[in-house]
Design a protein around this motif. Structure first.
Motif, PDB file in Angstrom:
ATOM      1  N   GLU A 431      32.774  28.673  56.098  1.00 19.86           N
ATOM      2  CA  GLU A 431      33.781  27.957  55.308  1.00 19.86           C
ATOM      3  C   GLU A 431      33.723  28.394  53.849  1.00 19.86           C
ATOM      4  O   GLU A 431      34.753  28.607  53.204  1.00 19.86           O
ATOM      5  N   LEU A 432      32.515  28.529  53.316  1.00 16.27           N
ATOM      6  CA  LEU A 432      32.364  28.958  51.932  1.00 16.27           C
ATOM      7  C   LEU A 432      32.831  30.392  51.755  1.00 16.27           C
ATOM      8  O   LEU A 432      33.461  30.729  50.751  1.00 16.27           O
ATOM      9  N   GLN A 433      32.537  31.231  52.719  1.00 16.47           N
ATOM     10  CA  GLN A 433      32.964  32.631  52.653  1.00 16.47           C
ATOM     11  C   GLN A 433      34.483  32.703  52.478  1.00 16.47           C
ATOM     12  O   GLN A 433      34.993  33.436  51.627  1.00 16.47           O
ATOM     13  N   VAL A 434      35.199  31.938  53.264  1.00 16.17           N
ATOM     14  CA  VAL A 434      36.660  31.930  53.194  1.00 16.17           C
ATOM     15  C   VAL A 434      37.129  31.401  51.844  1.00 16.17           C
ATOM     16  O   VAL A 434      38.037  31.962  51.216  1.00 16.17           O
ATOM     17  N   ALA A 435      36.504  30.306  51.374  1.00  9.27           N
ATOM     18  CA  ALA A 435      36.893  29.701  50.100  1.00  9.27           C
ATOM     19  C   ALA A 435      36.650  30.658  48.934  1.00  9.27           C
ATOM     20  O   ALA A 435      37.482  30.770  48.018  1.00  9.27           O
ATOM     21  N   LEU A 436      35.514  31.354  48.954  1.00  9.65           N
ATOM     22  CA  LEU A 436      35.194  32.287  47.879  1.00  9.65           C
ATOM     23  C   LEU A 436      36.104  33.509  47.901  1.00  9.65           C
ATOM     24  O   LEU A 436      36.516  34.005  46.848  1.00  9.65           O
ATOM     25  N   GLU A 437      36.424  33.991  49.075  1.00 11.29           N
ATOM     26  CA  GLU A 437      37.260  35.190  49.175  1.00 11.29           C
ATOM     27  C   GLU A 437      38.670  34.946  48.653  1.00 11.29           C
ATOM     28  O   GLU A 437      39.348  35.881  48.226  1.00 11.29           O
ATOM     29  N   ARG A 438      39.099  33.704  48.653  1.00 15.27           N
ATOM     30  CA  ARG A 438      40.418  33.372  48.108  1.00 15.27           C
ATOM     31  C   ARG A 438      40.424  33.503  46.589  1.00 15.27           C
ATOM     32  O   ARG A 438      41.460  33.781  45.978  1.00 15.27           O
ATOM     33  N   ILE A 439      39.255  33.335  45.967  1.00 16.91           N
ATOM     34  CA  ILE A 439      39.159  33.275  44.506  1.00 16.91           C
ATOM     35  C   ILE A 439      38.536  34.530  43.909  1.00 16.91           C
ATOM     36  O   ILE A 439      38.934  34.981  42.830  1.00 16.91           O
ATOM     37  N   LEU A 440      37.554  35.116  44.605  1.00 21.28           N
ATOM     38  CA  LEU A 440      36.764  36.210  44.057  1.00 21.28           C
ATOM     39  C   LEU A 440      36.944  37.483  44.883  1.00 21.28           C
ATOM     40  O   LEU A 440      37.450  37.448  46.005  1.00 21.28           O
ATOM     41  N   TYR A 441      36.465  38.582  44.326  1.00 20.89           N
ATOM     42  CA  TYR A 441      36.509  39.862  45.023  1.00 20.89           C
ATOM     43  C   TYR A 441      35.289  39.986  45.951  1.00 20.89           C
ATOM     44  O   TYR A 441      34.279  39.300  45.767  1.00 20.89           O
ATOM     45  N   PRO A 442      35.379  40.868  46.957  1.00 22.28           N
ATOM     46  CA  PRO A 442      34.334  40.934  47.991  1.00 22.28           C
ATOM     47  C   PRO A 442      32.928  41.149  47.464  1.00 22.28           C
ATOM     48  O   PRO A 442      31.971  40.564  47.993  1.00 22.28           O
ATOM     49  N   ASP A 443      32.750  41.987  46.436  1.00 26.00           N
ATOM     50  CA  ASP A 443      31.388  42.258  45.973  1.00 26.00           C
ATOM     51  C   ASP A 443      30.748  41.015  45.355  1.00 26.00           C
ATOM     52  O   ASP A 443      29.543  40.778  45.517  1.00 26.00           O
ATOM     53  N   ALA A 444      31.540  40.187  44.671  1.00 27.78           N
ATOM     54  CA  ALA A 444      31.001  38.957  44.089  1.00 27.78           C
ATOM     55  C   ALA A 444      30.657  37.948  45.174  1.00 27.78           C
ATOM     56  O   ALA A 444      29.637  37.247  45.095  1.00 27.78           O
ATOM     57  N   VAL A 445      31.506  37.874  46.188  1.00 31.70           N
ATOM     58  CA  VAL A 445      31.232  36.968  47.312  1.00 31.70           C
ATOM     59  C   VAL A 445      29.939  37.373  47.994  1.00 31.70           C
ATOM     60  O   VAL A 445      29.065  36.542  48.269  1.00 31.70           O
TER      61      VAL A 445
END
Length: 476
Positions: A431-445
């Motif tokens: 769930e967090l992975q999906v939420a972060l990917e909406r806001i940040l770029y893959p390397d930051a996630v």
């Protein structure tokens, strides 16, 4: 009626050297910044700027494109947020000097943090960086040239030789370089005023500051992020700068990123107290000197450090701090709390403890909720099982795991709990992975998850893997 803020400009600092937001998220969050009282943005691009030509190698993997920079500026303009670009030009130059193509410009050969002020190419380099940034920021009134924490200045070989000549000292070395960069800005962009972090200037004597002419070139930004900020000391510093000829100053507080190099959650109370103290400084300092205040939100302590609080996590702190500034010397009050809470979409805004429930409906609040859940429960639940469950510590210790030993009776006492925990936290991770990917770029996630989530889940996976092996060995 609340007194107006003593800070004409209230800038939200976007530190893009770690976990830079997608432009789509900035489009969601800029209206909230404005509603909370922000009047502008201090954008620290670092490696997210689309440098071109020989500087192209400075770009991060997901650096903004020129069109994205234009989109950010249009979004800011739409929401009446003035943009001030920030480019480091002296200290904190790791993102440039780490590259072998520019390593010859280091002050100390072994360290990529500070620029060598004796190399002609150093000024050419920063001049080119400034020009490229300004080409996409036409109409900017200020340009922040950084220049804080120039560690090891004077320790390079060229500097050592220079310091042995005449009346030369490190203060003069610093002032000469900052002045050179400022003049470069003013010559190429005469309508722009350079801003500089003030920490390298604070300890320099009044005579040296005055005679250097630096006061006619830059506006210092006095920064201090501690909760118990020394009000009288800051007022005295402002008065010193005034005596040295500076007519305008800035302040810099912090709404996140200043309480721990790997901090995950933002202690709102710390940052609130910092802003209350800054209001006292503004009230007691020389009248008319303060241009404004930058609310810094650091994302890394430097280019090589880990990520600290993500931007969505710090939004409630930003809300409280901006609203406190809006009420001037009235400071923080129930009204401030109510207004900030309403804008965040929460009726349970807390400042003295970490928020756990009703975290709001603002853009990115789902990230805050999940990071809070992980921070409070993931580590505790894993440690409770692995380090305090008597059946694990007593019958499946590292000694047992290494030798694939397990008493079959003991399996039932912790295997179900381990499987349940793993399933629970895998769901949260996804769930967090999906939420972060909406806001940040893959390397930051990837970085945030590897630092804060994966190692703990891995411990559960390792336990269950070792248990399976031990059970297989027991069956044979």
């Amino acid at each position: 009626m609340a007194a107006p803020s003593p800070f004409p400009q209230q800038l939200v600092h976007l530190d893009l050297k770690g976990a830079p937001p997608r432009v789509s998220y900035l489009a969601e969050i800029f209206p909230l910044f404005r509603a909370l009282g922000a009047s502008g943005l201090l954008v620290e691009y670092e490696d997210m700027f689309p440098y071109d030509g020989p500087l192209r190698l400075l770009q991060a993997t997901h650096a903004y494109s020129p069109s994205e920079i234009q989109e950010i500026l249009l979004l800011a303009q739409r929401h009446e947020l003035e943009v001030i670009p920030l480019v480091q030009t002296f200290g904190h130059m790791e993102f440039v000097l780490k590259h072998k193509e520019f390593s010859h410009l280091r002050e100390v050969d072994a360290f990529p943090n500070a620029l060598n002020p004796h190399q002609e190419d150093s000024l050419v380099l920063v001049g080119t960086m400034i020009d490229q940034v300004m080409a996409l920021h036409r109409g900017a009134r200020w340009f922040h040239i950084g220049s804080d924490e120039v560690y090891y200045l004077g320790e390079g070989e060229a500097s050592r030789q220079w310091l042995q000549q005449g009346q030369n000292d490190v203060a003069k070395l610093c002032l000469t370089q900052v002045a050179a960069v400022a003049r470069r800005v003013l010559t190429a962009h005469p309508a722009v005023k350079p801003i500089v972090w003030d920490d390298m200037l604070r300890g320099i004597g009044e005579q040296s500051l005055t005679e250097s002419g630096i006061a006619q070139l830059v506006e210092p930004m006095i920064w201090d992020y501690v909760a118990d900020l020394d009000v009288e000391g800051k007022v005295a510093l402002m008065e010193k700068y005034q005596r040295c000829g500076f007519t305008k100053l800035w302040a810099a507080s912090a709404f996140k990123g200043a309480t721990g190099v790997n901090q995950s959650l933002t202690p709102i109370g710390h940052h609130l107290r910092n802003h209350v103290q800054w209001l006292k400084v503004a009230d007691r300092g020389p009248v008319g000197m303060l241009q404004g205040i930058a609310l810094t939100g650091w994302q890394r302590y430097d280019h090589f450090a880990v990520l600290c609080e993500l931007l969505p996590v710090g939004i409630p702190s930003l809300a409280v701090c901006l609203q406190t500034l809006q009420h001037g010397m009235g400071g923080y009050s129930e009204k401030v709390k109510d207004v900030a809470g309403k804008l965040l979409g929460t009726s349970n805004l807390e400042v003295d403890v970490f928020m756990r429930d009703d975290l709001g409906t603002f853009p990115g609040s789902d990230v805050l909720a999940l990071v809070t859940q992980i921070s409070f429960h993931l580590r505790c639940s894993v440690e409770e099982l692995l380090e305090r469950n008597r059946y694990v510590t007593g019958w499946f210790s590292p000694f047992h795991r290494k030798r694939k030993l397990i008493h079959p009776v003991m399996i039932q006492h912790f295997q179900p709990e381990a499987l349940s925990l793993l399933a629970q936290w895998e769901a949260v991770r996804q769930e967090l992975q999906v939420a972060l990917e909406r806001i940040l770029y893959p390397d930051a996630v990837e970085e945030w998850m590897e630092e804060n989530v994966h190692p703990l889940i891995q411990r559960l996976q390792d336990l269950l893997r070792d248990l399976d092996r031990a059970m297989e060995a027991t069956d044979t």
